[in-house]
Motif scaffolding. Structure first.
Motif, PDB file in Angstrom:
ATOM      1  N   LYS A 355      -3.687  -4.944   0.697  1.00  0.00           N
ATOM      2  CA  LYS A 355      -2.288  -4.675   1.039  1.00  0.00           C
ATOM      3  C   LYS A 355      -1.360  -4.742  -0.171  1.00  0.00           C
ATOM      4  N   PRO A 357       0.708  -3.688  -3.296  1.00  0.00           N
ATOM      5  CA  PRO A 357       1.195  -2.424  -3.863  1.00  0.00           C
ATOM      6  C   PRO A 357       0.460  -2.027  -5.141  1.00  0.00           C
ATOM      7  N   SER A 366      -2.246   4.720  -1.346  1.00  0.00           N
ATOM      8  CA  SER A 366      -0.890   4.976  -0.846  1.00  0.00           C
ATOM      9  C   SER A 366      -0.667   6.458  -0.576  1.00  0.00           C
ATOM     10  N   TRP A 448      -2.172   3.144   5.225  1.00  0.00           N
ATOM     11  CA  TRP A 448      -1.860   1.954   4.422  1.00  0.00           C
ATOM     12  C   TRP A 448      -1.177   2.461   3.153  1.00  0.00           C
ATOM     13  N   THR A 449       0.132   2.340   3.098  1.00  0.00           N
ATOM     14  CA  THR A 449       0.882   2.996   2.024  1.00  0.00           C
ATOM     15  C   THR A 449       2.015   2.094   1.536  1.00  0.00           C
ATOM     16  N   LEU A 450       2.937   2.663   0.781  1.00  0.00           N
ATOM     17  CA  LEU A 450       4.033   1.917   0.184  1.00  0.00           C
ATOM     18  C   LEU A 450       5.371   2.411   0.706  1.00  0.00           C
ATOM     19  N   GLU A 451       6.269   1.476   0.882  1.00  0.00           N
ATOM     20  CA  GLU A 451       7.646   1.804   1.247  1.00  0.00           C
ATOM     21  C   GLU A 451       8.514   1.709  -0.004  1.00  0.00           C
ATOM     22  N   LYS A 452       9.214   2.804  -0.317  1.00  0.00           N
ATOM     23  CA  LYS A 452      10.105   2.868  -1.478  1.00  0.00           C
ATOM     24  C   LYS A 452       9.395   2.402  -2.758  1.00  0.00           C
ATOM     25  N   PRO A 453       8.356   3.100  -3.218  1.00  0.00           N
ATOM     26  CA  PRO A 453       7.573   2.629  -4.372  1.00  0.00           C
ATOM     27  C   PRO A 453       8.358   2.530  -5.666  1.00  0.00           C
ATOM     28  N   ASP A 458       7.149  -2.228  -1.104  1.00  0.00           N
ATOM     29  CA  ASP A 458       6.532  -3.121  -0.119  1.00  0.00           C
ATOM     30  C   ASP A 458       5.397  -2.395   0.601  1.00  0.00           C
ATOM     31  N   GLN A 460       3.436  -0.945   3.601  1.00  0.00           N
ATOM     32  CA  GLN A 460       3.891  -0.354   4.857  1.00  0.00           C
ATOM     33  C   GLN A 460       2.714   0.354   5.528  1.00  0.00           C
ATOM     34  N   ASP A 462       2.022   3.319   7.960  1.00  0.00           N
ATOM     35  CA  ASP A 462       2.653   4.502   8.541  1.00  0.00           C
ATOM     36  C   ASP A 462       1.682   5.108   9.551  1.00  0.00           C
TER      37      ASP A 462
END
Length: 712
Positions: A355, A357, A366, A448-453, A458, A460, A462
Motif C-alpha cells: 500500500k 505510495p 498505480s 490499488w493506486t494513488l490519490e493526488k500523486p 495517499d 487509494q 479505486d
C-alpha cells in the motif's frame, strides 16, 4: 584535501580492471586460484624489496589473496585438550548460548559484526560485562534501549519528519530553464574533472600517486553518469514512465547491478554538489538527508540490530530513488513502512509495502487497471445520460468529439508488481508459480493506486479500475471482492511454505553465510510458519543455532561498502559531524544508497563485492578516514594505539592488529604490512632529522584495509 596514492613503477593499472567485477570462483577453480594467489604474494614480496616500499604494492599483494579465492582465515591457538571425563567450562559471558567453537572474545566480536555494524572502542568489554545473551535480548527488543543520543543527531535533517505533501511543497522540481542551466553546469563540471584526471595521470615520478582507481573509476563512470542522468531526467519529466527493471549492460554478478557506476552524489567525496548542500531546496536534498541519517544511525544508534534489519528489509523491498516522484515518497516509505516492522509480523510488513505510495509508483501498480474499465465507465456514463434525458422528450446533448489521445492513454493491466511480489518479496523464483499466476495476481491488485500523486500521494483503492471477476492464484480462488482481492492474495502468499523457506534463506544468507546450511534454513522456515511469520521469532532461531556460532561462519561474509564504511568509523571511534563524505564514499566503493535501480536490490553475496577497483577504493577510504583526510570526520588513532607506539613501528602495527582485528591476522598479511614499516610515509622521516615518528593514522588505515577487516 586530496588523498595521495602510491604508484608502483612498471605496473600499469587498467581501468577495465576496476570496472569489471570479479568472477565467481567455483570449487573446481579453488586449487588453481590458491596457487595463483600464493604466486602473486611471492611476486610482490620480491617486488616490494625492489621498489620504494610502496603502499600500492602492499594492497595489490593482499588483493591477490583474500576475498575471492578462499583466503585462509587466522585461527586462534587451540586450547589444551581437557581430560576425557571433563567438559571445557564455558565462559560466563557466553552463558545460555550454544557456543562451543569460539572463544568469548571471538563470539562477542562475531555478534557485533553480524548483529551490529562492528565494535566501537570498548564494546567487547562492555558486552562481556553485561553478558552476550542479555545484550542479544536487548537488541531483539529495541524499544527497551534508550536511543536519544542518535535522535538528537538526526535533528539536523528536517526532511525526515516531514509528510510527503510538505516535501513536495518545499523541495519542488526545478523548472525547465533551471534544469537546462543545471545540466550545463554539470557538463562543465565533468569537463573540468576530466582535465583534472588527465593532469593527475601525468608521468612525473616525483608527483605522489593519486589513487589508481580515480582514473579507472571515473573513466568508465562518465558514460554511466550520462546514462544515469538521462534516465533520471526522463523519469522526472515523465513520472508515469514504467520502471526500468533491468540494466542488461551490467554483469549480473556486479556489486553495483542496476546501480550507478559512480557515486550519484559526486565524484569527489569531500565536495558538496550544489543540489544537496545544506541550504538546497532541490529534491536531491531529500535523498541526501535520508542517506546521511542512515549512516548516522548505523554508526551511533544503540539499537544496532534494528538498523541492520532496516537495511536488510529496505533492500528486500527495494525502491529506486531516481524514478520520478519516488524521491518524495522514500522518506515516508522508510520511516512509516520499513522501520516500524523490522521485527514484527512479515504479513504486516508485506501489506504495508503493497500500500506504500513508493512501491505503487516504483513498480507501476498505480497505473494498473482492468482493461475493460474504460468500456465499463463509458457504458455507465451512457446509462446516466439516458436516465437524465430519457429515450423520448428532451433532445440528447451533443456528443463530444472523440479524442484519439484519450484512447491511446487508456490504462491497462500492469504485471510488474505481481511478478516481483512473488519472485522477490515472497515465494522466490523457484516458489512454484507460473506466468498465469502472475497475471491473476496483477488482476487482483487492479485499483490499488494513488490519490493526488503530485500533491500528497495517499494510497487509494479505486473500485472503478478493479477487475471484479474471480481469479485463481496458486490453485486458490480469489473473489473476496474489491480491495479484499489483493488482501486475500497477500494472506495467501504470506502463509505459503515457499515464502517461509525463501525469507528464511535470505535471512540466513545475511546473518550466517553465503550458502547457509539447509538444516538451519528448514528450522527457520518451521519457526516462520508456526509463529505466523514472526520475524523476531525467526531471528531467535538463527541466533540460538549452533550454525550461527560455528567456526565456518566466523568471518565468512564480506562487508558491503556500506558495512565497511560504517564499521571503520565505529572501530576508530570517529566523531562524525558531517556524514555526507561517508555517504559519498559508500557510493564510490560501489553501493550508492537508495540508488539501486532494479527491484532485486543489492547482492548479499561476497563475490558481488570483490574486484580490483573496489579493493583499492576500500584501502583509500581507510587511509583517508584514519588519516583525518575526510571532511567532517575526526579520528584519533593515537588514543587507540597508544602514544608510546608512535616511536616503534612494529609495536604500532601489533597494537593496530590487536585493536582492529582482535589480534587475528594471517601471517601473510602481517608479513606484507611489516615490510612497509620503514617507508618514509609511515615513519614521517626527514633527511635532516634522525628521529623517526610513526604516522599512526597510516598504520591504522593499512590495517583497516587488510582482508581480515573486510570480513564480518
Amino acid at each position: 584535501m586530496r588523498l595521495q596514492k602510491f604508484r608502483v613503477p612498471g605496473f600499469r593499472f587498467r581501468s577495465s580492471d576496476a570496472a569489471s567485477p570479479s568472477r565467481s570462483i567455483s570449487s573446481e577453480d579453488s586449487y588453481s586460484s590458491s596457487f595463483r594467489a600464493q604466486r602473486g604474494i611471492r611476486f610482490f614480496f620480491r617486488f616490494s624489496q625492489q621498489t620504494a616500499k610502496s603502499f600500492l604494492a602492499v594492497i595489490l599483494s593482499v588483493a591477490c589473496v583474500p576475498l575471492g579465492v578462499g583466503f585462509p582465515l587466522p585461527v586462534a591457538a587451540a586450547p589444551e585438550a581437557p581430560a576425557k571425563d571433563k567438559k571445557p567450562k564455558q565462559d560466563a559471558a557466553l552463558k545460555g548460548l550454544p557456543i562451543t567453537e569460539l572463544s568469548a572474545d571471538e563470539a562477542i566480536l562475531h555478534a557485533l559484526n553480524r548483529l551490529a555494524y562492528g565494535p566501537r572502542p570498548g564494546d567487547i568489554e562492555r558486552v562481556k560485562q553485561v553478558g552476550l545473551a542479555k545484550w542479544i535480548e536487548q537488541q531483539l527488543n529495541p524499544n527497551s534501549i534508550d536511543d536519544k543520543a542518535v535522535e538528537a543527531r538526526l535533528q539536523d535533517y528536517p526532511t525526515l519528519r516531514m509528510p510527503t505533501a510538505k516535501l513536495i511543497e518545499e523541495y519542488p522540481q526545478p523548472k525547465q530553464a533551471e534544469k537546462q542551466a543545471e545540466r550545463r553546469a554539470q557538463a562543465q563540471e565533468r569537463q573540468e574533472q576530466r582535465r583534472a584526471n588527465a593532469a593527475d595521470a601525468a608521468p612525473p615520478a616525483d608527483k605522489g600517486v593519486q589513487s589508481s582507481q580515480t582514473q579507472s573509476g571515473r573513466s568508465d563512470g562518465q558514460d554511466a553518469t550520462a546514462n544515469s542522468g538521462s534516465a533520471s531526467q526522463s523519469a522526472a519529466e515523465n513520472p508515469n514512465a514504467p520502471a526500468l527493471m533491468k540494466e542488461p549492460e551490467m554483469p549480473p554478478e556486479s556489486a553495483t547491478k542496476g546501480a550507478r557506476k559512480r557515486d550519484a552524489l559526486g565524484s569527489d567525496p569531500n565536495s558538496i554538489p550544489r543540489a544537496i548542500a545544506d541550504d538546497s531546496k532541490r529534491p536531491q536534498r531529500i535523498v541526501a538527508e535520508l542517506a546521511m541519517a542512515k549512516v548516522t544511525r548505523a554508526i551511533y544508534s544503540e539499537r544496532q540490530l534494528q538498523q541492520v534489519l532496516d537495511d536488510f528489509w529496505f533492500n528486500h523491498f527495494n525502491v529506486f530513488a531516481g524514478k520520478g516522484e519516488d524521491r518524495y515518497y522514500l522518506t515516508s516509505y522508510e520511516r512509516d513502512v520499513i522501520q516500524p516492522h523490522t521485527l514484527g509480523k512479515f504479513k504486516d510488513l508485506l501489506t504495508a509495502t503493497a500500500k506504500s505510495p513508493a512501491m505503487l509508483f516504483y513498480l507501476d501498480n498505480s497505473l494498473s487497471a482492468d482493461p475493460r474499465a474504460a468500456q465499463r465507465q463509458a457504458m455507465e456514463r451512457a446509462m446516466r445520460q439516458q436516465a437524465r434525458y430519457g429515450r423520448f422528450g428532451r433532445p440528447w446533448p451533443p456528443r463530444p468529439p472523440v479524442n484519439p489521445q484519450a484512447k491511446k492513454n487508456e490504462r491497462g493491466l500492469n504485471e510488474n508488481y505481481g511478478r516481483e511480489l512473488m519472485e522477490l518479496h515472497t515465494l522466490g523464483v523457484d516458489g512454484g508459480y507460473t506466468q498465469k499466476d502472475v497475471t491473476e495476481v496483477a488482476r487482483s491488485f487492479t485499483g490499488w493506486t494513488l490519490e493526488k500523486p503530485r500533491q500528497y500521494a495517499d494510497f487509494q483503492f479505486d473500485d472503478r479500475l478493479h477487475d471484479p471477476d474471480p481469479k485463481i492464484v496458486l490453485g486458490k480462488k480469489i473473489h473476496a471482492g474489491g480491495m479484499k482481492d489483493g488482501e486475500q492474495v497477500i494472506d495467501l502468499l504470506a502463509h505459503h511454505p515457499s515464502t517461509a523457506k525463501f525469507i528464511s534463506t535470505e535471512l540466513a544468507r545475511r546473518f550466517v553465510s553465503d550458502n547457509p546450511p539447509a538444516s538451519l534454513v528448514n528450522r527457520m522456515a518451521e519457526t516462520f510458519q508456526s509463529s505466523d511469520g514472526d520475524i523476531r521469532a525467526v531471528m531467535k532461531t538463527v541466533i540460538w543455532s549452533p550454525e550461527f556460532w560455528s567456526r565456518e561462519a566466523y568471518r565468512a561474509k564480506i562487508k558491503t561498502p556500506f558495512e565497511l564504511v560504517v564499521s571503520a568509523a565505529r572501530a576508530l571511534g570517529t566523531d562524525v559531524d558531517t556524514p555526507l563524505p561517508l555517504v559519498q564514499w559508500v557510493g564510490r566503493i560501489g553501493e550508492p544508497l537508495y540508488q539501486c535501480q532494479p527491484p532485486t536490490g543489492y547482492s548479499d553475496k561476497s563475490e558481488a563485492w570483490v574486484n580490483t577497483g573496489a579493493l583499492l577504493n576500500r584501502l583509500n577510504f581507510s587511509l583517508a578516514l584514519a588519516g583525518n583526510k575526510m571532511r567532517g570526520a575526526r579520528s584519533d588513532a593515537a588514543s587507540l594505539l597508544g602514544v608510546d607506539s608512535s616511536a616503534d613501528p612494529k609495536a604500532a602495527l601489533d597494537r593496530a592488529v590487536q585493536v582492529f582485528l582482535g589480534g587475528q591476522a594471517a601471517p601473510a598479511t602481517v608479513e606484507i604490512l611489516e615490510k612497509q614499516l620503514d617507508n618514509p610515509q609511515v615513519l614521517r622521516a626527514r633527511l635532516d632529522d634522525p628521529r623517526k615518528q610513526v604516522d599512526l593514522g597510516v598504520v591504522a588505515g593499512l590495517v583497516l584495509g587488510a582482508p581480515e577487516f573486510q570480513r564480518r
